[in-house]
Design an enzyme around this catalytic site. Structure first.
Site: not given
Length: 266
Positions: A214, A216-218, A221
């Site tokens: 996560g 990269g997702d963070s 965001a």
């Protein structure tokens, strides 16, 4: 900000890992942005866990629909150094998902829409771009190339294991294909931001990772949240790097309580 996309939910070492689309929605909310999740789950325990996880994090679940079948699941194995290996992935009811007319109306009114995994041939991306919406997408998600595209994207996100020059080259390619801005992450080597007004290479923040799931997702965001507040690209990327570092300090894409804890809260 809204996130219409497929959800990944899986377990490794007995702990829940909530992935891709859900991570971005939750991390955007944690960054202070009002976030809604658009996607599909099945009428099963995993689907219930997804909904409760989102609600606990303050994410709007009005766009979460239940479809016949199983909730999508990803099994992730985490190595001793915190890096992850994708062991199994089943997209379940997310295959064939598309927002209905009512949901599409909500998306068209959003300040920004971030797309993850979709198998719609790029239809939603093109529709939102036609409506003049600010749209971004992660172009390195596990999807058939026929479902991914660059034209119409306000921000094209992706990852690349190569050098800084490789990342910049990829970003310029995406700009040439129609993106207004490209953001290419390189894990522990930082990220590159490429736009018409300039290019920036941002170092990653140092961390001894517990789990990189996560991160990269963070980063996505954190970048979007700062950018929506008016931060220039370099500052937005630094915000993304900070949020990615924090995610590496715990298991999963956001702090994990587990299904038992969530069930006790209801």
């Amino acid at each position: 900000m809204h996130r219409p996309a497929a959800l990944r939910l899986g377990w490794a070492r007995g702990a829940p890992r909530r992935g891709n689309a859900l991570n971005v929605a939750v991390q955007a909310r944690r960054a202070g942005v009002a976030a809604a999740y658009f996607g599909a789950v099945g009428p099963d325990d995993d689907g219930d866990l997804v909904r409760r996880s989102l609600e606990q994090e303050g994410v709007d679940v009005g766009g979460l629909v239940v479809r016949p079948g199983n909730t999508s699941v990803t099994q992730i194995e985490v190595r001793r150094d915190g890096e992850r290996v994708l062991a199994h992935e089943d997209f379940g009811v997310c295959r064939g998902y598309a927002p209905d007319a009512q949901m599409l109306s909500r998306l068209i009114q959003a300040d920004h829409v971030h797309l993850g995994w979709l198998d719609d041939g790029g239809a939603l991306r093109r529709r939102l771009a036609l409506e003049g919406r600010s749209v971004s997408q992660d172009l390195t998600v596990n999807a058939d190339p026929r479902n991914l595209g660059v034209e119409g994207l306000t921000i094209a996100f992706g990852s690349h294991p190569g050098t800084a020059d490789d990342a910049e080259r990829l970003g310029r390619e995406w700009l040439g294909q129609g993106a207004r801005m490209a953001v290419v992450t390189r894990g522990a080597d930082g990220a590159a931001v490429i736009a018409a007004e300039g290019r920036w290479h941002i170092p990653a923040e140092r961390v001894d990772p517990v789990d990189t799931t996560g991160a990269g997702d963070s980063f996505i965001a954190g970048f979007i949240a700062a950018w929506l507040r008016g931060a220039p690209p370099e500052a937005a990327a630094r915000s993304g790097a900070r949020q990615a570092r924090l995610t590496c300090l715990h298991e999963g894409g956001f702090p994990q309580h587990g299904g038992d804890w969530l069930r006790q809260q209801t």
